[in-house]
Design a protein around this motif. Structure first.
Motif, PDB file in Angstrom:
ATOM      1  N   ARG A   7       9.349  -9.170  -2.860  1.00  0.00           N
ATOM      2  CA  ARG A   7       8.211  -9.316  -1.950  1.00  0.00           C
ATOM      3  C   ARG A   7       8.031  -8.060  -1.106  1.00  0.00           C
ATOM      4  N   ARG A   8       9.161  -7.520  -0.615  1.00  0.00           N
ATOM      5  CA  ARG A   8       9.062  -6.285   0.159  1.00  0.00           C
ATOM      6  C   ARG A   8       8.515  -5.149  -0.697  1.00  0.00           C
ATOM      7  N   THR A  15       1.128  -1.187   1.053  1.00  0.00           N
ATOM      8  CA  THR A  15       1.091  -0.257   2.180  1.00  0.00           C
ATOM      9  C   THR A  15       0.667   1.132   1.703  1.00  0.00           C
ATOM     10  N   ALA A  18      -2.973   1.255   0.764  1.00  0.00           N
ATOM     11  CA  ALA A  18      -3.801   1.317   1.974  1.00  0.00           C
ATOM     12  C   ALA A  18      -3.741   2.714   2.577  1.00  0.00           C
ATOM     13  N   ALA A  19      -2.533   3.305   2.594  1.00  0.00           N
ATOM     14  CA  ALA A  19      -2.383   4.654   3.143  1.00  0.00           C
ATOM     15  C   ALA A  19      -3.256   5.647   2.386  1.00  0.00           C
ATOM     16  N   VAL A  22      -6.838   5.191   3.375  1.00  0.00           N
ATOM     17  CA  VAL A  22      -7.085   5.739   4.721  1.00  0.00           C
ATOM     18  C   VAL A  22      -7.252   7.257   4.631  1.00  0.00           C
ATOM     19  N   VAL A  23      -6.318   7.905   3.931  1.00  0.00           N
ATOM     20  CA  VAL A  23      -6.369   9.358   3.817  1.00  0.00           C
ATOM     21  C   VAL A  23      -7.659   9.798   3.124  1.00  0.00           C
ATOM     22  N   LEU A 289       4.148  12.130   1.358  1.00  0.00           N
ATOM     23  CA  LEU A 289       4.961  12.176   2.578  1.00  0.00           C
ATOM     24  C   LEU A 289       5.041  10.794   3.219  1.00  0.00           C
ATOM     25  N   ALA A 290       3.870  10.150   3.371  1.00  0.00           N
ATOM     26  CA  ALA A 290       3.864   8.801   3.938  1.00  0.00           C
ATOM     27  C   ALA A 290       4.699   7.875   3.055  1.00  0.00           C
ATOM     28  N   VAL A 293       8.386   8.178   3.718  1.00  0.00           N
ATOM     29  CA  VAL A 293       8.800   7.473   4.937  1.00  0.00           C
ATOM     30  C   VAL A 293       8.930   5.979   4.657  1.00  0.00           C
ATOM     31  N   VAL A 294       7.919   5.423   3.972  1.00  0.00           N
ATOM     32  CA  VAL A 294       7.931   3.989   3.675  1.00  0.00           C
ATOM     33  C   VAL A 294       9.141   3.626   2.813  1.00  0.00           C
ATOM     34  N   ASN A 297      12.353   3.747   4.837  1.00  0.00           N
ATOM     35  CA  ASN A 297      12.448   2.565   5.694  1.00  0.00           C
ATOM     36  C   ASN A 297      12.832   1.329   4.890  1.00  0.00           C
TER      37      ASN A 297
ATOM     38  N   LEU B 110       2.357   0.696   7.890  1.00  0.00           N
ATOM     39  CA  LEU B 110       1.361   1.689   7.479  1.00  0.00           C
ATOM     40  C   LEU B 110       1.231   2.763   8.556  1.00  0.00           C
ATOM     41  N   ALA B 113       4.182   4.943   8.747  1.00  0.00           N
ATOM     42  CA  ALA B 113       4.363   5.844   7.605  1.00  0.00           C
ATOM     43  C   ALA B 113       3.808   7.230   7.907  1.00  0.00           C
TER      44      ALA B 113
END
Lengths: 317, 272, 489
Positions: A7-8, A15, A18-19, A22-23, A289-290, A293-294, A297, B110, B113
């Motif tokens: 699930r994660r 995520t 979506a990132a 957004v970009v 890069l994003a 990070v994800v 984490n 998000l 990130a």
């Protein structure tokens, strides 16, 4: 556990999606036209239109996003507007600077922090502890780009021992490359080491305070043995966790330090690509890069669950 | 000595000096911080200019004082914005549970990130670099930080007996959150706020250093540092003072955070 | 102390090996995006390739004069409409493909096609046709006499390219020049080497490495340590004193074509009022500006023309620094003290620093200037393309571009029928003496109207090893021509 990870994992993929959207939207509304930037002030309308067509900028935005996404998922990062070469190659070449720099910084910081943190814990309340903790407060407070500059001032400009910027490339020998990365890595590592030393000290103290360790100590286990057998493994877990949480800061720090030391890394590529409106490079790089990070984490979360299965239950609620 | 007293005293003193300097700069600086004096450029420290002048002949001390104001304002707004958005979101997530919680936390992922620097690069390209945009970038970065802490803390409080009791006597979710959860997580949030404040000062200096933050003629520590670098052989001090100012400011608020933690939250108390 | 000793040793070592040296390591601030000068405006493309890798029919030399290159000679018909170029024989491209008149027709024709992405398409616009009476003669017919045509054909945008290699020129450039492309490590350096098949005089250097170093301190360190032999366009004037102190380096301050101006938007109040523009010109002390923003390097200008160009007239005395007079003029024009204007600043240091200093000068005459720093992309979009600005600090680096004030649509919105008539007269002139007179009148007209506040000519700050000969002192066009560079003793 597997269900949780699954699930994660799906959440992580969403995520990232979506990132990337957004970009893409942000890049779409950035002022400035890549074509006019490339052709300058003498460019005529027809020339600009021709170049926009060459770059595919005359296609509708949703189509461009889908084309990019399709390529990205297949591992095709597209062509750089500026350099006219595949983005993957550009990013790869720059990662060959940034990744070793980050690894070197992490290695230096842990190598310094764990022994010092342990030392401080074992001398709790004594002079060595006080001095080390005061030093770590200072280390955490000094901005790494300023440290970097001071290092250049001392070791490069005054003493002339190490290069104050630039990168010779790995093909000129690993030693030359490492020499170029040493000062920036130290600048990155110092604040990191300060934090990790404190974390180590706290984790060691906590373990030494546990009942089973106290009992073992009472039964004649030496303090050194207690440190090695119980406290250090515990401290390592804490250090890894904090490193994971600090990853975003480290990344941002690397980007700024690359500027101070004129290193051709990912950070400089990003700055350059933004100013030159090299949209494919910015899009790919920001998502990567994003994404890193994800993923880091996520890895920390997994590590937690692995260490403490009770948390898995907590998440399911 | 009470727990955390030394840190509180030292941190408070540093913070006080900083705030005092910033406040004083509102009514008085040795020179107008933006006044250029080409005839006295790059002057060495003297009675007239205690820390000398910069490449445009501006008084370095005056610029540092006004720079403190800029730095504090950015950090304050960024932390307030981050807390103002993050705390309600985190509390809401904890209270609602199920998919809203998941959705809010994924949104926090998000936002998390994108390191503040990435956000700042984007905002600067979009709307131009500047003080407001530095506040915005750092503020956005702070939202998930506060949201996560609030959610985690709120969840543990929500499981305690007194909350179950409050629910049993018919208190609504909002009332429970306000009356029971917030007071319980407040100390932890206060500690986090002071740490984020220190981080915001570094972040602001970093953004200004790479040209994404406060713009001239408004003085800013990060930019003073960047501008001084090529003059380092004429006046090394110009590259030292602003960095020192950032370091001391961050040190002050970090110590304040440590001291507060020791004082307010015995469970997290350090052993020194 | 140690460092001085080390430098002395390094110097001694360098001296002993100097005779054998035939390589050059040259620093540049910006990396070129690609290496095809016919498909992009970036000066860095020319700074690597001009004269070294690609050649045109004619070329511009170190003094800004038009010289023969692939055309051994040429003649112009009395009506100024027909240019006949006699081409060198036995010229081939570095991939072996031949160069002859058909290459000229291809290269010029390509710049004019509808899908052309030549940044200077305007240079080719006067061309009516290119014909080839024989393979070694190229006849170019123009639509109208154009005085600047030949100079334009000497620019990097007008170099000869081969139909066989053009598609890959951006990443693997092929020209007719004495150096050929070897490799490019992006973000770091480009290597060129001497090409044995060159048709003309062989250069002295065997290999050139162009290194890209953005940071001025890193650039200085590289020069001092000997890692770089030359930095022909040094980025930071404030660091030069440190380089001058080193006896093994030579610092050469030359000129560029960069006319740095405070451009004003005449479509907006109060800049439509000539009194306001003159007041601004008198409010700024150019000497002080150059001192503070450029560490004293740079020459004041009084019109849109630099001292090294033909027909230059010194007009720096037209609006002397006089804040009192400036205040009076502003009051006369009804501009109240405290009036706000915005100055848009692109990224280069001359603009960012210059803007800060100008704002301080304007404050002294009661004008509050808000500084708006922008990236190039934004500058091109808001200021240049859409004319959405009050004032901006910008250096116009294109050589001899007096024509921009004659255009009907240009970002500062200067409209003068008298100036336009003068410009057209100049373009039609074929007599050099008459041309010089007209150039003078064009400059005077601009100084009189002061459409922009003319500030200073950007200097070319060159630093190189004192044993190095043949690098350009001035920069009439963007180039690092190393074909005549050699190591002395």
């Amino acid at each position: 556990m597997t269900r949780l990870l699954l699930r994660r994992g799906v959440g992580l993929a969403l995520t990232l999606l979506a990132a990337s959207l957004v970009v893409f939207v942000v890049l779409g509304v950035l002022p400035g036209d890549p074509a006019s930037l490339m052709l300058g002030t003498a460019a005529r309308a027809d020339t600009l239109a021709a170049l926009r067509h060459q770059l595919g900028l005359d296609q509708p935005a949703p189509l461009r996003y889908l084309l990019w996404l399709g390529g990205f998922l297949r591992g095709d990062l597209g062509l750089s507007f500026t350099y006219h070469v595949p983005v993957a190659g550009l990013i790869g070449a720059r990662a060959a600077v940034t990744v070793p720099l980050a690894v070197l910084a992490i290695a230096l910081s842990t190598l310094v922090a764990i022994p010092l943190g342990t030392l401080a814990a074992s001398r709790r309340g004594r002079a060595a502890d006080t001095v080390l903790m005061a030093a770590s407060q200072l280390g955490m407070a000094a901005p790494n780009f300023w440290l970097g500059f001071l290092l250049i001032l001392l070791f490069s400009m005054q003493l002339g021992w190490l290069p104050g910027g630039g990168f010779p490339g790995w093909n000129h020998g690993a030693w030359a490359a490492l020499k170029a990365l040493l000062l920036p890595a130290v600048a990155l590592a110092l604040p990191q080491a300060a934090i990790l030393a404190r974390v180590t000290r706290a984790a060691v103290l906590e373990t030494l305070d546990q009942d089973y360790v106290r009992t073992a100590l009472a039964k004649g286990l030496s303090e050194t043995a207690a440190l090695w057998r119980h406290a250090l493994p515990n401290a390592l877990v804490a250090v890894v966790t904090v490193l994971g949480l600090q990853f975003g800061y480290l990344l941002a720090g690397t980007v700024i330090i690359e500027n101070t030391f004129a290193l051709p890394g990912l950070g400089r590529l990003l700055f350059q690509a933004v100013t030159q409106r090299d949209l494919p490079v910015v899009q790919d790089l920001v998502v990567l890069l994003a994404g890193s990070v994800v993923v880091v984490n996520f890895a920390v979360d997994v590590l937690y669950v692995w260490l403490d299965p009770r948390l898995a239950g907590g998440e399911r609620r | 000595m009470k727990p955390g007293q030394a840190q509180l005293a030292a941190g408070g003193a540093l913070a006080l000096v900083l705030v005092g300097m910033a406040a004083l700069s509102l009514v008085w600086t040795p020179y107008p911080a933006e006044a250029i004096d080409v005839a006295h450029r790059l002057a060495a420290p003297s009675a007239a200019h205690l820390l000398g002048t910069d490449p445009f002949g501006r008084d370095e001390l005056s610029m540092l004082m006004v720079g403190a104001r800029t730095s504090l304002a950015i950090a304050l707004v960024a932390v307030l914005a981050g807390a103002g958005a993050g705390i309600p979101l985190g509390a809401l997530a904890a209270a609602l549970g199920k998919w809203p919680e998941q959705a809010l936390m994924r949104a926090a992922d998000l936002a998390f990130a994108f390191p503040a620097l990435l956000t700042a690069v984007m905002i600067a390209a979009l709307a131009g670099p500047g003080t407001t945009n530095a506040m915005l970038a750092i503020g956005i970065f702070n939202i998930p930080v506060f949201a996560r802490i609030t959610r985690a803390a709120a969840k543990s409080v929500l499981e305690r007996e007194f909350v179950t009791a409050a629910r049993a006597i018919g208190r609504g979710e909002v009332s429970v959150l306000l009356r029971h959860v917030l007071p319980n997580v407040a100390p932890q949030l206060l500690v986090q706020a002071s740490i984020q404040f220190a981080l915001a000062i570094v972040a602001d200096a970093g953004l200004a250093y790479v040209g994404l933050g406060t713009q001239p003629p408004e003085p800013s520590w990060g930019r003073m540092l960047a501008d001084a670098q090529t003059y380092v052989f004429d006046r090394p001090g110009l590259a030292i003072y602003p960095g020192l100012a950032v370091t001391l400011a961050v040190l002050g608020f970090n110590l304040l955070g440590d001291g507060l933690r020791d004082r307010l939250d015995p469970r997290l108390r350090g052993r020194d | 102390m140690n460092r001085i000793l080390a430098l002395a040793l390094a110097g001694a070592l360098a001296a002993s090996t100097a005779e054998a040296k035939d390589t050059l390591s040259l620093g540049m601030v910006l990396e070129p995006p690609h290496l095809d000068p016919t498909a992009g405006a970036a000066a860095a493309i020319r700074e690597v390739t001009y004269a070294n890798l690609y050649e045109g029919l004619v070329r511009i030399d170190a003094e800004g004069k038009v010289r023969p290159a692939l055309a051994a000679s040429w003649s112009v018909s009395p009506d100024g409409l027909t240019y006949t170029f006699r081409l060198h024989r036995n010229v081939t491209f570095q991939d072996g493909s031949p160069f002859d008149c058909s290459t000229v027709a291809f290269s010029y024709g390509r710049a004019l096609t509808p899908d052309s992405v030549n940044a200077q398409k305007g240079l080719f616009e006067p061309i009516r046709s290119v014909t080839c009476p024989d393979p070694h003669t190229a006849v170019v017919e123009l639509k109208r006499p154009t005085a600047s045509f030949l100079f334009g054909m000497g620019w990097g945008d007008a170099v000869m390219v081969s139909p066989r290699s053009i598609a890959a020129d951006k990443t693997h450039p092929i020209g007719t020049g004495p150096f050929r492309f070897v490799r490019w490590v992006r973000g770091d350096h480009i290597v060129l080497e001497r090409w044995p098949g060159y048709w003309g005089k062989k250069p002295a250097l065997k290999e050139i490495t162009f290194r890209f170093i953005t940071d001025p301190n890193a650039a200085a360190t590289a020069m001092l340590s000997g890692a770089l032999d030359a930095f022909p366009n040094f980025p930071a004037p404030e660091v030069l004193a440190r380089l001058r102190a080193d006896a093994k380096l030579r610092v050469v301050v030359g000129t560029t074509e960069g006319k740095t101006v405070l451009a004003l938007n005449e479509a907006k109040k109060p800049f439509d009022d000539i009194r306001v523009r003159r007041a601004l010109a008198m409010a700024i002390d150019r000497k002080g500006l150059i001192e503070a923003a450029m560490s004293g390097y740079g020459v004041p200008i009084g019109s849109h023309y630099v001292p090294t160009d033909p027909g230059y007239v010194d007009l720096t005395g037209v609006y002397p620094y006089d804040p009192a007079r400036a205040r009076a003029l502003l009051a006369e024009a009804g501009v109240r003290p405290g009036t706000q204007i915005a100055i848009t600043l692109p990224p280069p240091a001359y603009a960012r620093r210059g803007g800060e200093v100008i704002a301080a000068y304007l404050a002294q005459v009661g004008i509050t200037a808000k500084l708006v720093p922008v990236e190039w992309a934004q500058w091109l979009d808001t200021v240049f393309a859409h004319g959405d600005y009050d004032a901006t600090v910008i250096s116009h680096t294109e050589p001899r571009d007096l024509d921009i004030y004659a255009r009907r649509h240009y970002y500062f919105h200067y409209h003068s029928a008298a100036y336009r008539a003068l410009w057209e007269q100049y373009q039609r002139t074929t007599d050099p003496k008459q041309a010089d007179v007209l150039l003078g009148e064009l400059q005077r007209k601009l100084a009189h109207d002061e459409p922009n506040v003319f500030l200073f000519a950007l200097p070319k700050l060159g630093v190189w090893n004192a044993k190095l000969h043949g690098l350009w002192h001035n920069s009439p066009i963007p180039a690092n021509d190393v074909t005549g560079v050699s190591w002395g003793k």
